[in-house]
Design a protein around this motif. Structure first.
Motif, mmCIF file in Angstrom:
data_model
loop_
_atom_site.group_PDB
_atom_site.id
_atom_site.type_symbol
_atom_site.label_atom_id
_atom_site.label_comp_id
_atom_site.label_asym_id
_atom_site.label_seq_id
_atom_site.Cartn_x
_atom_site.Cartn_y
_atom_site.Cartn_z
ATOM 1 N N LEU A 7 0.859 -1.175 0.000
ATOM 2 C CA LEU A 7 0.000 0.000 0.000
ATOM 3 C C LEU A 7 0.894 1.223 0.000
ATOM 4 O O LEU A 7 1.977 1.211 0.586
ATOM 5 C CB LEU A 7 -0.881 0.029 1.253
ATOM 6 N N THR A 19 3.364 2.562 2.571
ATOM 7 C CA THR A 19 2.820 2.751 3.913
ATOM 8 C C THR A 19 2.447 1.449 4.596
ATOM 9 O O THR A 19 2.145 1.459 5.782
ATOM 10 C CB THR A 19 1.575 3.655 3.874
ATOM 11 N N GLY A 20 2.474 0.343 3.898
ATOM 12 C CA GLY A 20 2.132 -0.933 4.526
ATOM 13 C C GLY A 20 1.846 -2.011 3.508
ATOM 14 O O GLY A 20 2.078 -1.843 2.310
ATOM 15 N N LYS A 22 -1.104 -4.825 2.086
ATOM 16 C CA LYS A 22 -2.554 -5.006 2.021
ATOM 17 C C LYS A 22 -3.021 -6.106 2.962
ATOM 18 O O LYS A 22 -4.054 -5.979 3.608
ATOM 19 C CB LYS A 22 -2.985 -5.308 0.591
ATOM 20 N N LEU A 25 -3.715 -4.911 6.460
ATOM 21 C CA LEU A 25 -4.691 -3.838 6.573
ATOM 22 C C LEU A 25 -5.706 -4.144 7.671
ATOM 23 O O LEU A 25 -6.213 -5.256 7.773
ATOM 24 C CB LEU A 25 -5.401 -3.674 5.233
ATOM 25 N N ASN A 33 -10.403 1.679 6.396
ATOM 26 C CA ASN A 33 -9.180 0.916 6.174
ATOM 27 C C ASN A 33 -8.008 1.655 6.810
ATOM 28 O O ASN A 33 -7.803 2.842 6.545
ATOM 29 C CB ASN A 33 -8.912 0.735 4.684
ATOM 30 N N ALA A 35 -3.763 1.309 7.697
ATOM 31 C CA ALA A 35 -2.477 0.623 7.540
ATOM 32 C C ALA A 35 -1.743 0.701 8.880
ATOM 33 O O ALA A 35 -1.186 1.738 9.226
ATOM 34 C CB ALA A 35 -1.656 1.269 6.438
#
Length: 159
Positions: A7, A19-20, A22, A25, A33, A35
């Motif tokens: 993500l 940022t992260g 999926k 999540l 949602n 992160a």
């Protein structure tokens, strides 16, 4: 065209920031949602936090389990003149908790309301590879941590 499972966000100049993942999540009870790795990174930027995990899947708010940096916490307790009698007392002392609450609010100030930490717990031990809570590359094994700290998490949600 390439699905990595990551993500990210694009800034004004077109640069991508990861940022992260999926699969990591969090989807809150209200359908937002989140992160968690981004929030955890922000929390760990504070010198009082050695490790952090954010939890909140299908919940009304996010919670965090924080592992204090022992040396920096000791220094903060001395500099603030907080009267603690033991390391365990330091984790529950109201003045220490307020210090962490202020630090959390400052670190997450620019995030959306649903990305804020509603409650947190200070843990007496860190996440380790030996306990199965970290991978060999030191990534959090969320399911294992949630299982090992189920009582602490339940207390944060008032259960």
């Amino acid at each position: 065209w390439l699905h990595t499972g990551d993500l990210g966000t694009l800034d004004r100049d077109g640069y991508l920031a990861i940022t992260g993942r999926k699969k990591e999540l969090i989807i809150t009870a209200s359908g937002k949602n989140v992160a968690p790795t981004m929030i955890e990174s922000l929390l760990c930027e504070d010198n009082l936090v050695a490790q952090a995990i954010v939890i909140g899947n299908d919940r009304n708010y996010l919670v965090a389990l924080l592992v204090p940096d022992r040396d920096n916490l000791r220094a903060a307790i001395l500099s603030h003149g907080i009267p603690v009698t033991s390391p365990a007392d330091a984790l529950t002392h109201p003045a220490v908790r307020e210090l962490y609450r202020e630090r959390i609010a400052a670190r997450l100030a620019r995030l959306a309301h649903f990305e804020q930490i509603g409650r947190f717990a200070l843990l007496g031990r860190g996440f380790t590879i030996e306990s199965g809570e970290l991978t060999p590359t030191l990534k959090l094994r969320r399911a294992v941590i949630e299982q090992n700290f189920a009582a602490e998490i339940a207390a944060l949600y008032g259960q």
